[in-house]
Design a protein around this motif. Structure first.
Motif, short mmCIF file in Angstrom:
data_model
loop_
_atom_site.label_atom_id
_atom_site.label_comp_id
_atom_site.label_asym_id
_atom_site.label_seq_id
_atom_site.Cartn_x
_atom_site.Cartn_y
_atom_site.Cartn_z
N ARG A 153 0.82 -1.21 0.00
CA ARG A 153 0.00 0.00 0.00
C ARG A 153 0.85 1.26 0.00
O ARG A 153 0.46 2.28 -0.57
N LEU A 154 2.01 1.17 0.65
CA LEU A 154 2.93 2.31 0.65
C LEU A 154 4.35 1.80 0.76
O LEU A 154 4.59 0.64 1.10
N GLU A 254 2.93 -1.41 7.63
CA GLU A 254 2.60 -0.23 6.83
C GLU A 254 1.83 0.80 7.66
O GLU A 254 2.11 2.01 7.58
N GLU A 258 3.14 4.62 8.68
CA GLU A 258 2.31 5.77 8.34
C GLU A 258 1.99 6.62 9.57
O GLU A 258 1.91 7.85 9.49
#
Length: 289
Positions: A153-154, A254, A258
């Motif tokens: 996702r990132l 993740e 974040e």
């Protein structure tokens, strides 16, 4: 009791198996240890004929050089590289020279120890006497270079490199190569078992109020439902392979990256701030009284 499922194996040691393993192979975790989600073996000088599995296979090279033959091409794997070999598709793993090789073989669902003996011995069919029937998806195959990660996702720091994501394995497991650079405070996984193979350095594992030093080549399985903590025991800090089973740890990482500025106090994880995120993954961190 959950505590009874704890495993700590010395380098070169093997779990008991119901069937003989090839020479130079040791079992780190069997299907019975993992509720059938995966098996893990360590191989020295492995060499195989073309074959098809009823399970997915992940090969991670610890030392030496292996050739992975897949769909008419040979992929050269060296230290730190890994390959995902989907079930139902012909492949072979061979030594490319006379030099010793050393690799980990992760099978999901668990395969080599008879978990699929109703299908074929070891869940494997060899192409010695003709064609092999294939029913797998070749597009699931991939090879990762040393330090390379599966896209998520990132983008996360290299210290948290996803080699296998839960989406690759129908949520049976995820595999990360991690550097444990700071203490991971006491916590409980309510659903997922955590397994760790130490590559470099020393990892200190606190489990059931005892601290276990875990060094290169050692393997530990931390069952769900039991409090544990991890911290570096060496400088530079330990580098490990971490298996979460069922998967999902890579998604938790993740979320932590974040939210890092919001979940730390003085540069260290703050359990009170961490738990709202951890709850999504059925993890609870011990908060100070």
């Amino acid at each position: 009791m959950s505590e009874d499922r704890f495993i700590l194996l010395d380098a070169g040691a093997s779990r008991p198996t119901s069937i003989p393993l090839p020479p130079g192979t040791t079992a780190k975790a069997g299907a019975a240890d993992t509720d059938g989600r995966f098996t893990l073996v360590e191989n020295h000088d492995g060499d195989a004929l073309p074959h098809v599995h009823t399970f997915d296979e992940i090969v991670y090279v610890l030392d030496g050089e292996l050739g992975v033959e897949f769909d008419g091409a040979t992929h050269r794997l060296t230290e730190g590289m890994c390959a995902f070999l989907p079930r139902g598709v012909t492949h072979a793993v061979r030594r490319l020279s006379d030099a010793p090789t050393h690799a980990l073989q992760l099978c999901t669902p668990g395969g080599w120890d008879g978990h699929h003996e109703d299908v074929a011995p070891y869940g494997t069919r060899y192409g010695v006497d003709g064609e092999i029937t294939e029913n797998g998806d070749k597009s699931r195959f991939y090879v990762l270079a040393k330090g390379e990660a599966r896209p998520g996702r990132l983008r996360v720091p290299p210290a948290f490199s996803s080699k296998v994501r839960s989406t690759d394995t129908e949520d049976r497991l995820s595999l990360l190569e991690m550097v444990v650079a700071q203490e991971i405070p006491r916590h409980v996984h309510h659903k997922a078992d955590e397994s760790i193979y130490v590559l470099d350095g020393e990892l200190l594992v606190e489990f059931a109020d005892r601290v276990h030093p875990v060094t290169p080549g050692q393997f530990v399985l931390l069952p769900h439902g039991v409090r544990h903590a991890l911290r570096p025991g060496s400088t530079p800090p330990p580098r490990v392979l971490q298996i979460s089973s069922p998967g999902g740890w890579e998604c938790f990482v993740e979320d932590l990256i974040e939210a890092r500025s919001r979940i730390t106090t003085g540069g260290r994880f703050d359990a009170r701030k961490l738990n709202p995120i951890a709850a999504k993954y059925d993890i609870t961190y011990e908060e100070p009284s």
